[in-house]
Design a protein around this motif. Structure first.
Motif, PDB file in Angstrom:
ATOM      1  N   VAL A  52       6.863-103.233 -40.317  1.00  0.00           N
ATOM      2  CA  VAL A  52       5.582-103.322 -41.006  1.00  0.00           C
ATOM      3  C   VAL A  52       4.947-104.690 -40.786  1.00  0.00           C
ATOM      4  CG1 VAL A  52       6.562-104.095 -43.204  1.00  0.00           C
ATOM      5  CG2 VAL A  52       4.423-102.820 -43.191  1.00  0.00           C
ATOM      6  N   GLY A  53       5.768-105.714 -40.557  1.00  0.00           N
ATOM      7  CA  GLY A  53       5.213-107.037 -40.299  1.00  0.00           C
ATOM      8  C   GLY A  53       4.378-107.086 -39.041  1.00  0.00           C
ATOM      9  N   ASP A  54       4.638-106.173 -38.094  1.00  0.00           N
ATOM     10  CA  ASP A  54       3.867-106.154 -36.850  1.00  0.00           C
ATOM     11  C   ASP A  54       2.439-105.667 -37.064  1.00  0.00           C
ATOM     12  OD1 ASP A  54       6.130-107.041 -35.545  1.00  0.00           O
ATOM     13  OD2 ASP A  54       6.785-105.015 -34.970  1.00  0.00           O
ATOM     14  N   LEU A  55       2.179-105.036 -38.213  1.00  0.00           N
ATOM     15  CA  LEU A  55       0.830-104.550 -38.500  1.00  0.00           C
ATOM     16  C   LEU A  55      -0.064-105.636 -39.094  1.00  0.00           C
ATOM     17  CD1 LEU A  55       1.621-101.066 -40.112  1.00  0.00           C
ATOM     18  CD2 LEU A  55       1.200-101.616 -37.709  1.00  0.00           C
ATOM     19  N   VAL A  56       0.541-106.742 -39.513  1.00  0.00           N
ATOM     20  CA  VAL A  56      -0.222-107.825 -40.136  1.00  0.00           C
ATOM     21  C   VAL A  56      -0.953-108.618 -39.049  1.00  0.00           C
ATOM     22  CG1 VAL A  56      -0.079-109.952 -41.466  1.00  0.00           C
ATOM     23  CG2 VAL A  56       1.343-107.991 -42.085  1.00  0.00           C
ATOM     24  N   SER A  57      -2.264-108.732 -39.199  1.00  0.00           N
ATOM     25  CA  SER A  57      -3.067-109.425 -38.188  1.00  0.00           C
ATOM     26  C   SER A  57      -3.644-110.743 -38.690  1.00  0.00           C
ATOM     27  CB  SER A  57      -4.220-108.518 -37.725  1.00  0.00           C
ATOM     28  OG  SER A  57      -5.042-108.149 -38.827  1.00  0.00           O
ATOM     29  N   ARG A  58      -3.570-110.990 -40.008  1.00  0.00           N
ATOM     30  CA  ARG A  58      -4.139-112.219 -40.543  1.00  0.00           C
ATOM     31  C   ARG A  58      -3.512-112.546 -41.899  1.00  0.00           C
ATOM     32  NH1 ARG A  58     -10.148-111.802 -42.585  1.00  0.00           N
ATOM     33  NH2 ARG A  58      -9.364-113.568 -43.791  1.00  0.00           N
ATOM     34  N   ARG A  59      -3.695-113.776 -42.319  1.00  0.00           N
ATOM     35  CA  ARG A  59      -3.211-114.189 -43.630  1.00  0.00           C
ATOM     36  C   ARG A  59      -4.019-113.487 -44.721  1.00  0.00           C
ATOM     37  NH1 ARG A  59       1.427-116.523 -44.465  1.00  0.00           N
ATOM     38  NH2 ARG A  59       0.540-117.512 -46.329  1.00  0.00           N
ATOM     39  N   GLY A  82     -10.408-105.619 -47.394  1.00  0.00           N
ATOM     40  CA  GLY A  82     -10.528-104.609 -48.431  1.00  0.00           C
ATOM     41  C   GLY A  82      -9.787-104.952 -49.703  1.00  0.00           C
ATOM     42  N   SER A  83      -9.194-106.161 -49.748  1.00  0.00           N
ATOM     43  CA  SER A  83      -8.473-106.564 -50.944  1.00  0.00           C
ATOM     44  C   SER A  83      -8.394-108.076 -51.024  1.00  0.00           C
ATOM     45  CB  SER A  83      -7.050-105.973 -50.945  1.00  0.00           C
ATOM     46  OG  SER A  83      -6.289-106.493 -49.877  1.00  0.00           O
ATOM     47  N   LEU A  84      -8.235-108.579 -52.235  1.00  0.00           N
ATOM     48  CA  LEU A  84      -8.059-110.010 -52.497  1.00  0.00           C
ATOM     49  C   LEU A  84      -6.835-110.188 -53.381  1.00  0.00           C
ATOM     50  CD1 LEU A  84     -11.752-110.868 -53.501  1.00  0.00           C
ATOM     51  CD2 LEU A  84     -10.695-111.311 -51.262  1.00  0.00           C
ATOM     52  N   LEU A  85      -6.035-111.186 -53.071  1.00  0.00           N
ATOM     53  CA  LEU A  85      -4.925-111.542 -53.939  1.00  0.00           C
ATOM     54  C   LEU A  85      -5.413-112.559 -54.960  1.00  0.00           C
ATOM     55  CD1 LEU A  85      -1.925-111.839 -51.443  1.00  0.00           C
ATOM     56  CD2 LEU A  85      -2.532-109.922 -52.930  1.00  0.00           C
ATOM     57  N   VAL A  86      -5.105-112.306 -56.208  1.00  0.00           N
ATOM     58  CA  VAL A  86      -5.536-113.177 -57.299  1.00  0.00           C
ATOM     59  C   VAL A  86      -4.384-114.110 -57.651  1.00  0.00           C
ATOM     60  CG1 VAL A  86      -6.440-113.277 -59.640  1.00  0.00           C
ATOM     61  CG2 VAL A  86      -7.046-111.356 -58.144  1.00  0.00           C
ATOM     62  N   SER A  87      -4.641-115.428 -57.675  1.00  0.00           N
ATOM     63  CA  SER A  87      -3.571-116.389 -57.920  1.00  0.00           C
ATOM     64  C   SER A  87      -4.033-117.482 -58.871  1.00  0.00           C
ATOM     65  CB  SER A  87      -3.102-117.011 -56.601  1.00  0.00           C
ATOM     66  OG  SER A  87      -4.159-117.699 -55.978  1.00  0.00           O
ATOM     67  N   ARG A  88      -3.084-118.122 -59.537  1.00  0.00           N
ATOM     68  CA  ARG A  88      -3.393-119.270 -60.390  1.00  0.00           C
ATOM     69  C   ARG A  88      -3.274-120.566 -59.595  1.00  0.00           C
ATOM     70  NH1 ARG A  88       1.585-117.735 -62.909  1.00  0.00           N
ATOM     71  NH2 ARG A  88       0.444-116.990 -64.720  1.00  0.00           N
ATOM     72  N   ALA A 125       2.296-104.580 -55.417  1.00  0.00           N
ATOM     73  CA  ALA A 125       3.344-103.865 -54.686  1.00  0.00           C
ATOM     74  C   ALA A 125       3.578-104.576 -53.359  1.00  0.00           C
ATOM     75  CB  ALA A 125       2.930-102.419 -54.442  1.00  0.00           C
ATOM     76  N   ALA A 126       4.840-104.769 -53.012  1.00  0.00           N
ATOM     77  CA  ALA A 126       5.150-105.551 -51.814  1.00  0.00           C
ATOM     78  C   ALA A 126       6.286-104.927 -51.035  1.00  0.00           C
ATOM     79  CB  ALA A 126       5.516-106.992 -52.201  1.00  0.00           C
ATOM     80  N   ILE A 127       6.379-105.315 -49.772  1.00  0.00           N
ATOM     81  CA  ILE A 127       7.460-104.864 -48.893  1.00  0.00           C
ATOM     82  C   ILE A 127       7.771-105.985 -47.914  1.00  0.00           C
ATOM     83  CG2 ILE A 127       5.902-103.818 -47.198  1.00  0.00           C
ATOM     84  CD1 ILE A 127       8.037-101.607 -46.839  1.00  0.00           C
ATOM     85  N   ALA A 128       9.032-106.123 -47.555  1.00  0.00           N
ATOM     86  CA  ALA A 128       9.427-107.168 -46.607  1.00  0.00           C
ATOM     87  C   ALA A 128       8.946-106.823 -45.206  1.00  0.00           C
ATOM     88  CB  ALA A 128      10.945-107.339 -46.619  1.00  0.00           C
ATOM     89  N   GLY A 129       8.543-107.828 -44.466  1.00  0.00           N
ATOM     90  CA  GLY A 129       7.995-107.612 -43.132  1.00  0.00           C
ATOM     91  C   GLY A 129       8.957-106.986 -42.155  1.00  0.00           C
ATOM     92  N   HIS A 130      10.267-107.121 -42.383  1.00  0.00           N
ATOM     93  CA  HIS A 130      11.238-106.552 -41.453  1.00  0.00           C
ATOM     94  C   HIS A 130      11.495-105.068 -41.700  1.00  0.00           C
ATOM     95  CE1 HIS A 130      14.396-106.379 -44.523  1.00  0.00           C
ATOM     96  NE2 HIS A 130      14.010-107.586 -44.912  1.00  0.00           N
ATOM     97  N   GLY A 158       0.749-111.266 -45.371  1.00  0.00           N
ATOM     98  CA  GLY A 158      -0.454-110.489 -45.106  1.00  0.00           C
ATOM     99  C   GLY A 158      -0.464-109.214 -45.913  1.00  0.00           C
ATOM    100  N   MET A 159      -1.417-108.342 -45.600  1.00  0.00           N
ATOM    101  CA  MET A 159      -1.566-107.078 -46.304  1.00  0.00           C
ATOM    102  C   MET A 159      -1.595-105.932 -45.299  1.00  0.00           C
ATOM    103  SD  MET A 159      -1.838-108.069 -49.492  1.00  0.00           S
ATOM    104  CE  MET A 159      -2.336-106.512 -50.243  1.00  0.00           C
ATOM    105  N   VAL A 160      -1.063-104.775 -45.702  1.00  0.00           N
ATOM    106  CA  VAL A 160      -1.232-103.548 -44.930  1.00  0.00           C
ATOM    107  C   VAL A 160      -1.801-102.487 -45.857  1.00  0.00           C
ATOM    108  CG1 VAL A 160       0.595-104.017 -43.254  1.00  0.00           C
ATOM    109  CG2 VAL A 160       1.142-102.801 -45.367  1.00  0.00           C
ATOM    110  N   THR A 161      -2.510-101.539 -45.284  1.00  0.00           N
ATOM    111  CA  THR A 161      -3.163-100.483 -46.048  1.00  0.00           C
ATOM    112  C   THR A 161      -2.728 -99.127 -45.529  1.00  0.00           C
ATOM    113  OG1 THR A 161      -5.085-100.308 -44.580  1.00  0.00           O
ATOM    114  CG2 THR A 161      -5.160-101.993 -46.328  1.00  0.00           C
ATOM    115  N   THR A 162      -3.095 -98.087 -46.279  1.00  0.00           N
ATOM    116  CA  THR A 162      -2.816 -96.734 -45.803  1.00  0.00           C
ATOM    117  C   THR A 162      -3.516 -96.475 -44.482  1.00  0.00           C
ATOM    118  OG1 THR A 162      -4.658 -95.963 -47.183  1.00  0.00           O
ATOM    119  CG2 THR A 162      -2.455 -95.759 -48.098  1.00  0.00           C
TER     120      THR A 162
END
Length: 520
Positions: A52-59, A82-88, A125-130, A158-162
């Motif tokens: 799944v990490g191979d699908l990531v194209s950007r930070r 299509g999404s933003l991560l919200v952080s403190r 929801a998260a998944i390891a790149g490997h 990065g993020m992946v989508t359906t």
């Protein structure tokens, strides 16, 4: 039942099936699925082999929690995401906001100057790149999300989508998943299970392992159950106390294939209040009867032994269930052993799953402490013999409806499931799936690594044979069963089947030594 020896010859296979166990030393040569005719073109295996990490194209794009919703929409448009991560703070992720969340905020007239944290979803929801792309697909379906954060050594990479997954594999199970999610009434759910064989065929033809496919079938079936329970609650209202719908047997082990009947139960929270207890009995009777009835209409036959939540014997409070399991463990008679093969593989599926977790911890503790019960289970594992003759021919039925066949479930798969169950109970392993149990037992040193690898390879091959056999029957308009005619297999698969059956003896010998079953 009378049996006949069918002696067949064939080369021994040489490929290794991937399991969760490291490859150390010789092991069985088990291919990942029964052989099929060579296709004109090699199948696209990227959904199963690609990471799944191979699908990531950007930070990923991060925004501060107090950023106004209006500015978050502008940031999403500017960055083309299509999404933003919200952080403190950078890397300290609080949640996620998708384009759907922003559209919903506008539609509902939300104050667009309020912080984006007011519309975010958390946790992310998260998944390891490997991990494999297929595992990302399963995670999305199980979590009912369309975005996953992909993690690496330095946090979220990065993020992946359906959509990314759909691009990897054109005929994705996500389409069936979306159909289930979109239904608003029972009638719309009833025909959806019949679409599963087409998805399974696409997965098989593209190289999916049997373990992957049964996990996906389980996710689909779980979502149908979730939707039915949701619709039933709309009819009868909320429960008077917390409860959990429990799946058992193959459903509990996540080893469902095409033909599966219902094996379920219900556990609800204890209450000191007598009116609440009476209300719970009435409510959960209505809930269980309705859910079981709709599951039947959706393609899940009722259990012939009535081991379903609609039966009052399988619908109890947490304390009552603990007492029931304690009784089974304390008095290991044949009926209690039968119950153990179905009920001890339970998992919480819907509702307050912490109740199932509590019950699982209780059962694990009590079973591990009962040497008599475990020895009884281990002795029961010695009853079924591998369907092989002295000269390694197949011992098949000699007469009757299933002449020249062998029951792959009873003679093949069940010994592996029984082996994994008794050892999991003996060592307090919490997993319910056979492969997961074996891998954990080997990793923790409870069984030799080489034996664990052989068991995992053999079990998954048998599961593949069963799945392929049932799918072929459904596609020919026949009711699926587990009776395999070895003559229909290729020489390669016959040799592999012999090797897989041969592991049964190794498992039984291990249990004999561990539980001293040769002693008087």
């Amino acid at each position: 039942m009378a049996e006949k020896d069918i002696s067949t010859s064939g080369d021994r296979p040489g490929g290794l099936l991937q399991s969760g166990l490291p490859d150390e030393g010789p092991a069985l040569g088990i291919p990942q699925a029964p052989s099929r005719p060579q296709a004109a073109e090699a199948p696209d295996l990227s959904l199963f082999a690609g990471r799944v990490g191979d699908l990531v194209s950007r930070r990923p794009v991060e925004v501060e929690a107090d950023l106004p919703i209006r500015d978050a929409a502008r940031a999403m448009l500017k960055e083309g995401v299509g999404s933003l991560l919200v952080s403190r703070a950078p890397g300290d992720i609080l949640g996620i906001v998708t384009d759907k969340d922003l559209r919903k905020a506008v539609a509902l007239g939300r104050d667009l100057e309020s912080g984006v944290k007011t519309i975010m979803s958390s946790p992310v929801a998260a998944i390891a790149g490997h991990e494999a792309c297929f595992d990302a697909l399963l995670t999305m379906m199980a979590r009912k999300v369309h975005h996953l954060a992909v993690t690496g050594p330095d946090g979220v990479a990065g993020m992946v989508t359906t959509h990314d997954i759909l691009l990897v594999h054109g005929t994705s199970p996500l389409s069936l998943f979306r159909e289930i999610q979109s239904q608003r009434d029972f009638a719309g759910l009833y025909p959806l299970l019949a679409k599963a064989p087409r998805v399974i065929r696409a997965l098989l033809d593209n190289g999916a392992r049997a373990g992957h496919i049964t996990r996906l079938i389980t996710v689909v079936n779980d979502h149908i159950l979730h939707k039915i329970i949701e619709l039933v609650h709309r009819e009868i209202g909320p429960p008077p106390t917390a409860y959990c719908w429990i799946s058992m047997g193959s459903e509990g082990r996540r080893e469902q294939t095409i033909a599966t009947d219902q094996d379920n139960a219900l556990v609800y929270a204890d209450s000191p209040d007598e009116p609440v207890r009476r209300a719970a009995e009435v409510f959960f009777q209505a809930l269980a009867e309705r859910v079981v009835g709709h599951l039947e209409k959706a393609g899940f036959p009722r259990c012939k032994g009535d081991m379903m939540a609609s039966n009052p014997a399988w619908r109890k409070s947490l304390a009552a269930w603990k007492d029931t399991f304690d009784a089974w463990i304390a008095v290991p008679e044949p009926m209690e052993v039968l119950h153990s093969t179905i009920f001890f593989d339970f998992r919480g599926v819907a509702g307050h799953t912490a109740l199932a977790g509590d019950l699982r911890a209780h059962v694990a503790k009590r079973a591990a402490a009962s040497g008599i019960f475990l020895r009884f289970l281990a002795a029961d594992c010695q009853i079924t013999r591998a369907p092989l003759t002295f000269f390694r021919g197949f011992a098949v039925e000699k007469s009757g409806e299933h002449k020249y066949t062998l029951d792959l479930k009873k003679r093949g798969l069940v010994p592996f499931q029984d082996f994994a169950r008794v050892l999991a109970l003996a060592h307090g392993v919490m997993e319910t799936g056979t492969l997961e149990r074996v891998e954990t037992l080997a990793r923790q040193g409870h069984i030799p690594m080489n034996l664990g690898r052989e068991v995992a390879q053999a079990f998954e091959f048998l599961l593949s044979v069963k799945l392929t056999h049932q799918l072929s029957q459904v596609e020919r308009g026949l009711p699926p069963d587990t009776h395999i005619d070895p003559r229909a297999l290729s020489d390669l698969d016959k040799g592999t089947l012999r090797d897989a059956f041969g592991v049964i003896g190794s498992m039984q010998s291990f249990l004999k030594d561990m539980f001293h079953l040769n002693a008087g």
